[in-house]
Each structure stands twice: as C-alpha cells, then as structure tokens.
Scaffold this motif. Structure first.
Motif, mmCIF file in Angstrom:
data_model
loop_
_atom_site.group_PDB
_atom_site.id
_atom_site.type_symbol
_atom_site.label_atom_id
_atom_site.label_comp_id
_atom_site.label_asym_id
_atom_site.label_seq_id
_atom_site.Cartn_x
_atom_site.Cartn_y
_atom_site.Cartn_z
ATOM 1 N N ILE A 7 0.850 -1.191 0.000
ATOM 2 C CA ILE A 7 0.000 0.000 0.000
ATOM 3 C C ILE A 7 0.883 1.237 0.000
ATOM 4 C CG2 ILE A 7 -1.718 1.330 1.304
ATOM 5 C CD1 ILE A 7 -2.921 -1.254 2.260
ATOM 6 N N ARG A 8 0.516 2.207 -0.820
ATOM 7 C CA ARG A 8 1.309 3.430 -0.950
ATOM 8 C C ARG A 8 0.386 4.653 -0.872
ATOM 9 N NH1 ARG A 8 3.354 4.610 -5.462
ATOM 10 N NH2 ARG A 8 5.536 5.024 -4.942
ATOM 11 N N PHE A 9 0.897 5.715 -0.271
ATOM 12 C CA PHE A 9 0.262 7.027 -0.312
ATOM 13 C C PHE A 9 1.269 7.950 -0.988
ATOM 14 C CE2 PHE A 9 -1.820 4.808 3.122
ATOM 15 C CZ PHE A 9 -3.140 5.214 3.048
ATOM 16 N N PRO A 10 1.260 7.983 -2.322
ATOM 17 C CA PRO A 10 2.343 8.645 -3.081
ATOM 18 C C PRO A 10 2.515 10.129 -2.765
ATOM 19 C CG PRO A 10 0.459 8.158 -4.500
ATOM 20 C CD PRO A 10 0.239 7.418 -3.213
ATOM 21 N N GLU A 11 1.417 10.847 -2.571
ATOM 22 C CA GLU A 11 1.510 12.280 -2.310
ATOM 23 C C GLU A 11 2.067 12.575 -0.916
ATOM 24 O OE1 GLU A 11 1.015 14.553 -4.632
ATOM 25 O OE2 GLU A 11 0.560 12.926 -6.025
ATOM 26 N N LEU A 12 1.938 11.617 -0.009
ATOM 27 C CA LEU A 12 2.442 11.786 1.355
ATOM 28 C C LEU A 12 3.819 11.138 1.538
ATOM 29 C CD1 LEU A 12 -0.832 10.992 3.372
ATOM 30 C CD2 LEU A 12 0.073 13.245 2.745
ATOM 31 N N GLY A 13 4.284 10.429 0.506
ATOM 32 C CA GLY A 13 5.581 9.766 0.591
ATOM 33 C C GLY A 13 5.590 8.568 1.518
ATOM 34 N N ILE A 14 4.419 7.921 1.701
ATOM 35 C CA ILE A 14 4.314 6.764 2.603
ATOM 36 C C ILE A 14 4.180 5.487 1.785
ATOM 37 C CG2 ILE A 14 2.928 5.647 4.392
ATOM 38 C CD1 ILE A 14 2.026 8.447 5.269
ATOM 39 N N GLU A 15 5.025 4.514 2.060
ATOM 40 C CA GLU A 15 4.959 3.214 1.388
ATOM 41 C C GLU A 15 5.071 2.109 2.436
ATOM 42 O OE1 GLU A 15 8.029 3.147 -1.552
ATOM 43 O OE2 GLU A 15 7.044 4.643 -2.808
ATOM 44 N N ILE A 16 4.130 1.176 2.415
ATOM 45 C CA ILE A 16 4.114 0.088 3.390
ATOM 46 C C ILE A 16 4.380 -1.215 2.653
ATOM 47 C CG2 ILE A 16 2.774 -1.052 5.193
ATOM 48 C CD1 ILE A 16 1.059 1.503 5.324
ATOM 49 N N GLU A 17 5.492 -1.835 2.979
ATOM 50 C CA GLU A 17 5.935 -3.023 2.255
ATOM 51 C C GLU A 17 5.377 -4.298 2.870
ATOM 52 O OE1 GLU A 17 10.192 -4.775 0.542
ATOM 53 O OE2 GLU A 17 10.148 -3.433 2.269
ATOM 54 N N HIS A 18 4.905 -5.195 2.023
ATOM 55 C CA HIS A 18 4.449 -6.529 2.441
ATOM 56 C C HIS A 18 3.473 -6.461 3.615
ATOM 57 C CE1 HIS A 18 7.453 -7.988 -0.278
ATOM 58 N NE2 HIS A 18 8.449 -7.530 0.449
ATOM 59 N N LEU A 19 2.471 -5.651 3.510
ATOM 60 C CA LEU A 19 1.487 -5.519 4.586
ATOM 61 C C LEU A 19 0.555 -6.724 4.563
ATOM 62 C CD1 LEU A 19 0.281 -3.686 6.830
ATOM 63 C CD2 LEU A 19 -1.281 -2.805 5.092
ATOM 64 N N GLY A 20 0.584 -7.507 5.621
ATOM 65 C CA GLY A 20 -0.243 -8.706 5.677
ATOM 66 C C GLY A 20 -1.666 -8.401 6.101
ATOM 67 N N THR A 21 -2.512 -9.436 6.124
ATOM 68 C CA THR A 21 -3.902 -9.282 6.555
ATOM 69 C C THR A 21 -4.149 -9.916 7.918
ATOM 70 O OG1 THR A 21 -4.543 -11.302 5.385
ATOM 71 C CG2 THR A 21 -4.758 -9.223 4.186
ATOM 72 N N GLY A 22 -3.094 -10.500 8.517
ATOM 73 C CA GLY A 22 -3.271 -11.113 9.827
ATOM 74 C C GLY A 22 -1.959 -11.635 10.374
ATOM 75 N N ILE A 23 -2.048 -12.290 11.524
ATOM 76 C CA ILE A 23 -0.869 -12.872 12.151
ATOM 77 C C ILE A 23 -1.122 -14.348 12.441
ATOM 78 C CG2 ILE A 23 -0.087 -10.719 13.201
ATOM 79 C CD1 ILE A 23 -1.362 -11.637 15.822
ATOM 80 N N ASN A 24 -0.043 -15.095 12.538
ATOM 81 C CA ASN A 24 -0.149 -16.515 12.866
ATOM 82 C C ASN A 24 0.267 -16.699 14.319
ATOM 83 O OD1 ASN A 24 0.735 -19.421 13.108
ATOM 84 N ND2 ASN A 24 -0.028 -19.417 11.000
ATOM 85 N N LEU A 25 -0.665 -17.178 15.135
ATOM 86 C CA LEU A 25 -0.397 -17.355 16.557
ATOM 87 C C LEU A 25 -0.597 -18.828 16.923
ATOM 88 C CD1 LEU A 25 0.315 -15.742 19.136
ATOM 89 C CD2 LEU A 25 -2.143 -15.551 19.573
ATOM 90 N N ILE A 30 -4.947 -15.376 12.678
ATOM 91 C CA ILE A 30 -5.860 -14.381 13.245
ATOM 92 C C ILE A 30 -5.822 -13.135 12.368
ATOM 93 C CG2 ILE A 30 -6.400 -12.972 15.269
ATOM 94 C CD1 ILE A 30 -4.962 -15.036 16.975
ATOM 95 N N ALA A 31 -6.961 -12.767 11.806
ATOM 96 C CA ALA A 31 -7.041 -11.623 10.895
ATOM 97 C C ALA A 31 -6.938 -10.310 11.655
ATOM 98 C CB ALA A 31 -8.353 -11.669 10.113
ATOM 99 N N TYR A 32 -6.208 -9.356 11.080
ATOM 100 C CA TYR A 32 -6.130 -8.026 11.676
ATOM 101 C C TYR A 32 -7.528 -7.407 11.786
ATOM 102 C CZ TYR A 32 -1.045 -8.022 11.028
ATOM 103 O OH TYR A 32 0.294 -8.307 11.081
#
Length: 294
Positions: A7-25, A30-32
C-alpha cells in the motif's frame, strides 16, 4: 523507494511493504480485521464507562448492556451485509458464518444495537434517551478504530483519486468486483507491479467520526435534552456517510437497482435527526418563553 510495497500514499511519501492481513499465533491465523474490531469494541466500552461516570450514571449498567449488545450488534451487522450481498453467499450458505474476511455493515450493527437498547432500558426501567446519549460516544470510537480493519482487508475504498490522500493498492490484492473501469484506466505500474489508485474512504470516515466524537464530547455538558447527543451523532454521521458512500466502489445496492442502500439510509436518517433537533429546540424555546410570562 521501497520495492513491492503493498500500500502506498504517493503524495504523502508513505509506502508500506508486504502488509499482511493477519498474524499466525500458535498455528492459528488471526485476521487483523478481527483484532481491530475487538479493539474498537473495547475502546468503545471504556469510553462509555467514562462518559457514564462523567454524567453521574452507574458504570455497571453499561457493562451489563455491553455483554448483550456486542454479540447482537455483530449478528445484526452480518445479517444486514448478507441481505444486500446475498449473491456472494447463495452458492455456499455456510460462508455466511465466516467473518474472517470481513462483511459487516455498520448500519446493521447500529439498528441491532438500538433495538437491544430499547428492550434493555425498558427492562431496567431507565431513560432510553439518556442511555443512548451515553452509548453513542462508544459507538463512534468503535467506528473510528474499526474502519482500519478495511485498510488491512484492502476493501471499502473509493474510485480513482489524484488528491493528497490518494492511496495505491496492489491490484492483485483487491477483489476484482471492487475494481471499476475507471480504476483500470488509471492503473499505476511500478517496477512491473500494478496498483490501483483510490480514495481511502475508510480514512475519510475515520477522520470524520473523530471530529464528530470531539464535538459530542465537548457538547455533552451543554446538551438541552436527553437524546440530543444521539440525534447529533445521527445527523453528523448521516451527512458524512452519505458523501463517503457515494465515493465507494463496493456499495451495497437495493435489489435490482443501482441505488446504494447506505447512501439513501444516511440521507434519510440525517433529515429525520435534523427535524427532531429543530423540533425539540423550538419546543424548549417556547416552554421557556411561557415560563417567563408566568
């Protein structure tokens, strides 16, 4: 520049790499989305407890209510969503019970919550109007936090935007049914990866609700009648949601039409709330005028 950002917010200069949808416990996924909804509910209850104490009410009363309302509101939110998205579930009815991928409609939760409050206050013999005035701040903080579940699920976004808050999402991570021809016409390709560029409507609604919450909290000590805070919530949320809903690409539609259910409902409840606010204020003004004459 980060490569392969989810996910990127180009005008704000924010880039989130490999953002998952949950965690493994411990081997359990378990979904975020679920975690965020749970955090929203907890924060909502804590704020209601604080508001109850602030206005001289019993905190225990609202804890009793929460035990019923949270479960019933989730059921209501799911039923509302399924009713207006039944084509997604008709071939596999068991999927109706799978909440891990999202599929909760806030209006369904609100309707279920209000009905629960009606029954609860009648049984407990307390003022329904005062009760919902107190609860509406908890509902708002729950919505503010809960909307970020849509962020992690890559859903509930709007059409194409080139504004300062424009958000880019990997096309491969988004449900095809939510990608419009307009979004396809404005595909952004970075290092061979395709992104759609959208209105982050989850963020718009979260910020709108935050502003509304601040207004209601500041106005609490100045309210003129019980039920006024709920009406302010309905008016403010209805106006904001009507606008935000018009931007979204995943609207729930009335069967056989292109009419967005939540947009029509938002406009309707906002008009009703505005009428009731004006009516009650005029009534109070006339009452004070009569008292002065006496």
């Amino acid at each position: 520049m980060l490569l392969d950002a989810s996910i990127r917010f180009p005008e704000l200069g924010i880039e989130i790499e490999h953002l998952g949808t949950g965690i493994n416990l411990f081997g359990i996924q378990i979904a975020y989305y679920g975690i965020i909804i749970a955090l929203g509910m907890l924060a909502g209850y804590l704020l209601v407890e604080w508001q109850a104490k602030r206005t001289g009410q019993s905190k225990e009363l609202y804890l009793d209510f929460a035990l019923y309302a949270i479960i019933i509101s989730i059921i209501g939110a799911r039923i509302y969503y399924v009713i207006f998205s039944f084509d997604e579930y008709k071939d596999n009815l068991w999927s109706v019970f799978n909440l891990r991928g999202g599929g909760l409609a806030i209006y369904g939760g609100i309707i279920a919550g209000v009905l629960t409050a009606l029954v609860f206050t009648k049984v407990k013999k307390v003022s329904f109007a005062l009760f919902v005035d107190t609860c509406c701040v908890g509902l708002l903080i729950g919505q503010i936090i809960g909307r970020w579940g849509n962020f992690f699920n890559r859903e509930a976004f709007g059409g194409y935007s080139d504004g300062i808050l424009a958000m880019q999402i990997k096309k491969s991570e988004v449900a095809a049914s939510n990608i419009t021809s307009e979004l396809m016409n404005h595909l952004v390709v970075i290092d061979g990866v395709e992104y759609i560029q959208v209105h982050p409507t989850f963020l718009y609604e979260s910020l709108w609700n935050l502003a509304l919450l601040i207004i209601i909290l500041l106005y609490t000590k100045h309210k003129k009648f019980n039920g006024e805070l709920l009406l302010l919530y309905v008016l403010g949320y209805g106006i904001g949601r009507a606008w935000i809903e018009s931007l979204r690409t995943d609207q729930l539609l009335l069967w056989g039409t292109n009419i967005a259910v939540s947009e029509i409902l938002s406009i309707t409840v906002a008009i009703v709330a505005a009428f009731l606010l004006i009516y009650n204020h005029v009534k109070l003004y006339k009452q004070k005028k009569r008292e002065k004459l006496i």
